[in-house]
Design a protein around this motif. Sequence first.
Motif, PDB file in Angstrom:
ATOM      1  N   ALA A   1     -18.447  12.330  28.439  1.00  0.00           N
ATOM      2  CA  ALA A   1     -19.366  13.333  28.375  1.00  0.00           C
ATOM      3  C   ALA A   1     -20.789  13.246  28.892  1.00  0.00           C
ATOM      4  CB  ALA A   1     -19.604  13.417  26.731  1.00  0.00           C
ATOM      5  N   VAL A   2     -21.081  11.927  28.975  1.00  0.00           N
ATOM      6  CA  VAL A   2     -22.568  11.989  29.935  1.00  0.00           C
ATOM      7  C   VAL A   2     -22.337  12.406  31.479  1.00  0.00           C
ATOM      8  CG1 VAL A   2     -24.238  10.526  30.778  1.00  0.00           C
ATOM      9  CG2 VAL A   2     -23.622  10.245  28.592  1.00  0.00           C
ATOM     10  N   TYR A   3     -21.242  11.890  31.870  1.00  0.00           N
ATOM     11  CA  TYR A   3     -20.931  12.349  33.231  1.00  0.00           C
ATOM     12  C   TYR A   3     -20.638  13.733  33.401  1.00  0.00           C
ATOM     13  CZ  TYR A   3     -21.151   7.493  35.024  1.00  0.00           C
ATOM     14  OH  TYR A   3     -21.519   6.332  35.521  1.00  0.00           O
ATOM     15  N   ILE A   4     -20.042  14.396  32.450  1.00  0.00           N
ATOM     16  CA  ILE A   4     -19.741  15.915  32.397  1.00  0.00           C
ATOM     17  C   ILE A   4     -20.908  16.534  32.475  1.00  0.00           C
ATOM     18  CG2 ILE A   4     -18.606  17.579  31.094  1.00  0.00           C
ATOM     19  CD1 ILE A   4     -16.568  15.555  30.303  1.00  0.00           C
ATOM     20  N   LEU A   5     -21.790  16.173  31.670  1.00  0.00           N
ATOM     21  CA  LEU A   5     -23.039  16.895  31.325  1.00  0.00           C
ATOM     22  C   LEU A   5     -24.109  16.797  32.657  1.00  0.00           C
ATOM     23  CD1 LEU A   5     -24.542  18.561  29.586  1.00  0.00           C
ATOM     24  CD2 LEU A   5     -25.606  16.694  28.342  1.00  0.00           C
ATOM     25  N   GLU A   6     -24.211  15.418  33.210  1.00  0.00           N
ATOM     26  CA  GLU A   6     -24.846  15.344  34.436  1.00  0.00           C
ATOM     27  C   GLU A   6     -24.302  16.032  35.490  1.00  0.00           C
ATOM     28  OE1 GLU A   6     -24.951  11.116  34.887  1.00  0.00           O
ATOM     29  OE2 GLU A   6     -26.695  10.911  33.797  1.00  0.00           O
ATOM     30  N   THR A   7     -22.875  16.176  35.741  1.00  0.00           N
ATOM     31  CA  THR A   7     -22.342  16.963  36.717  1.00  0.00           C
ATOM     32  C   THR A   7     -22.869  18.485  36.798  1.00  0.00           C
ATOM     33  OG1 THR A   7     -20.462  15.542  36.854  1.00  0.00           O
ATOM     34  CG2 THR A   7     -20.426  17.849  37.839  1.00  0.00           C
ATOM     35  N   TYR A   8     -22.816  19.020  35.385  1.00  0.00           N
ATOM     36  CA  TYR A   8     -23.221  20.335  35.172  1.00  0.00           C
ATOM     37  C   TYR A   8     -24.992  20.542  35.369  1.00  0.00           C
ATOM     38  CZ  TYR A   8     -24.724  24.532  32.737  1.00  0.00           C
ATOM     39  OH  TYR A   8     -25.206  25.796  32.366  1.00  0.00           O
ATOM     40  N   MET A   9     -25.847  19.490  34.824  1.00  0.00           N
ATOM     41  CA  MET A   9     -27.227  19.495  35.356  1.00  0.00           C
ATOM     42  C   MET A   9     -27.444  19.441  36.717  1.00  0.00           C
ATOM     43  SD  MET A   9     -28.316  20.102  32.161  1.00  0.00           S
ATOM     44  CE  MET A   9     -29.901  20.008  32.390  1.00  0.00           C
ATOM     45  N   ASN A  10     -26.628  18.511  37.354  1.00  0.00           N
ATOM     46  CA  ASN A  10     -26.950  18.650  38.664  1.00  0.00           C
ATOM     47  C   ASN A  10     -26.520  20.042  39.580  1.00  0.00           C
ATOM     48  OD1 ASN A  10     -27.833  15.888  38.778  1.00  0.00           O
ATOM     49  ND2 ASN A  10     -26.089  15.271  39.044  1.00  0.00           N
ATOM     50  N   LYS A  11     -25.418  20.575  39.100  1.00  0.00           N
ATOM     51  CA  LYS A  11     -25.183  21.986  39.779  1.00  0.00           C
ATOM     52  C   LYS A  11     -26.502  22.888  39.531  1.00  0.00           C
ATOM     53  CE  LYS A  11     -20.443  22.641  40.034  1.00  0.00           C
ATOM     54  NZ  LYS A  11     -19.277  23.572  39.902  1.00  0.00           N
ATOM     55  N   LEU A  12     -26.917  22.921  38.232  1.00  0.00           N
ATOM     56  CA  LEU A  12     -27.939  23.919  37.882  1.00  0.00           C
ATOM     57  C   LEU A  12     -29.328  23.514  38.751  1.00  0.00           C
ATOM     58  CD1 LEU A  12     -28.212  23.780  33.908  1.00  0.00           C
ATOM     59  CD2 LEU A  12     -27.324  25.807  35.679  1.00  0.00           C
ATOM     60  N   LYS A  13     -29.506  22.092  38.858  1.00  0.00           N
ATOM     61  CA  LYS A  13     -30.598  22.001  39.591  1.00  0.00           C
ATOM     62  C   LYS A  13     -30.412  22.436  41.204  1.00  0.00           C
ATOM     63  CE  LYS A  13     -32.044  18.043  36.887  1.00  0.00           C
ATOM     64  NZ  LYS A  13     -31.629  16.511  36.518  1.00  0.00           N
ATOM     65  N   ASN A  14     -29.080  22.182  41.510  1.00  0.00           N
ATOM     66  CA  ASN A  14     -28.890  22.393  42.971  1.00  0.00           C
ATOM     67  C   ASN A  14     -28.425  23.984  43.362  1.00  0.00           C
ATOM     68  OD1 ASN A  14     -29.418  19.778  43.965  1.00  0.00           O
ATOM     69  ND2 ASN A  14     -27.288  19.102  43.266  1.00  0.00           N
ATOM     70  N   GLY A  15     -28.622  24.795  42.210  1.00  0.00           N
ATOM     71  CA  GLY A  15     -28.255  26.133  42.129  1.00  0.00           C
ATOM     72  C   GLY A  15     -27.087  26.520  42.533  1.00  0.00           C
ATOM     73  N   ILE A  16     -25.970  25.674  42.156  1.00  0.00           N
ATOM     74  CA  ILE A  16     -24.594  25.862  42.333  1.00  0.00           C
ATOM     75  C   ILE A  16     -24.104  26.620  41.256  1.00  0.00           C
ATOM     76  CG2 ILE A  16     -22.357  24.937  42.898  1.00  0.00           C
ATOM     77  CD1 ILE A  16     -24.006  22.366  44.483  1.00  0.00           C
ATOM     78  N   ASN A  17     -23.451  27.824  41.303  1.00  0.00           N
ATOM     79  CA  ASN A  17     -22.518  28.076  40.067  1.00  0.00           C
ATOM     80  C   ASN A  17     -21.271  27.559  40.125  1.00  0.00           C
ATOM     81  OD1 ASN A  17     -24.814  29.700  39.131  1.00  0.00           O
ATOM     82  ND2 ASN A  17     -24.362  31.238  40.600  1.00  0.00           N
TER      83      ASN A  17
END
Length: 142
Positions: free
Chosen positions: A126-142
């Motif tokens: 779940a941590v890896y799932i959440l980190e993947t999502y947060m990284n997408k947000l930071k990088n502006g990827i939808n």
Amino acid sequence: MRKLGIDYGDARVGVAITDELGITSQGLETIHHNGNDKIVLKRLEELLKIYNIDTIVVGIPINMNGTKSERVEVTEKFIHKLKCKFNKVKIERIDERLTTIAAHKTMNYLNINKKEKRNLVDTVSAVYILETYMNKLKNGIN
């Protein structure tokens, strides 16, 4: 506002959460439910009351070749339940490929014993799932 990450499984659900600033993600707990989503929804409701959560991120178990696994349909049904119960919270999906493998590698590196691994793998995933999502947000990827 915090984000909650979920690794949804048949018997266990791993839960991770961000800090209030959305900078870090950490494992919160593993919910043991043995197929009873009511237990999961009740616990998530409690967590939403404790923490200021605006988004729930659920890992979608897509096959390595990009096709949908059998688990995708089960996970989508769970997401529908989330949307019905928590209609004011944003529900996001994220490709969870390799998160369980990464979780096992992390736990092996930390020399966590086999019994503890079983109880931790979903939370670490779940941590890896959440980190993947947060990284997408930071990088502006939808």
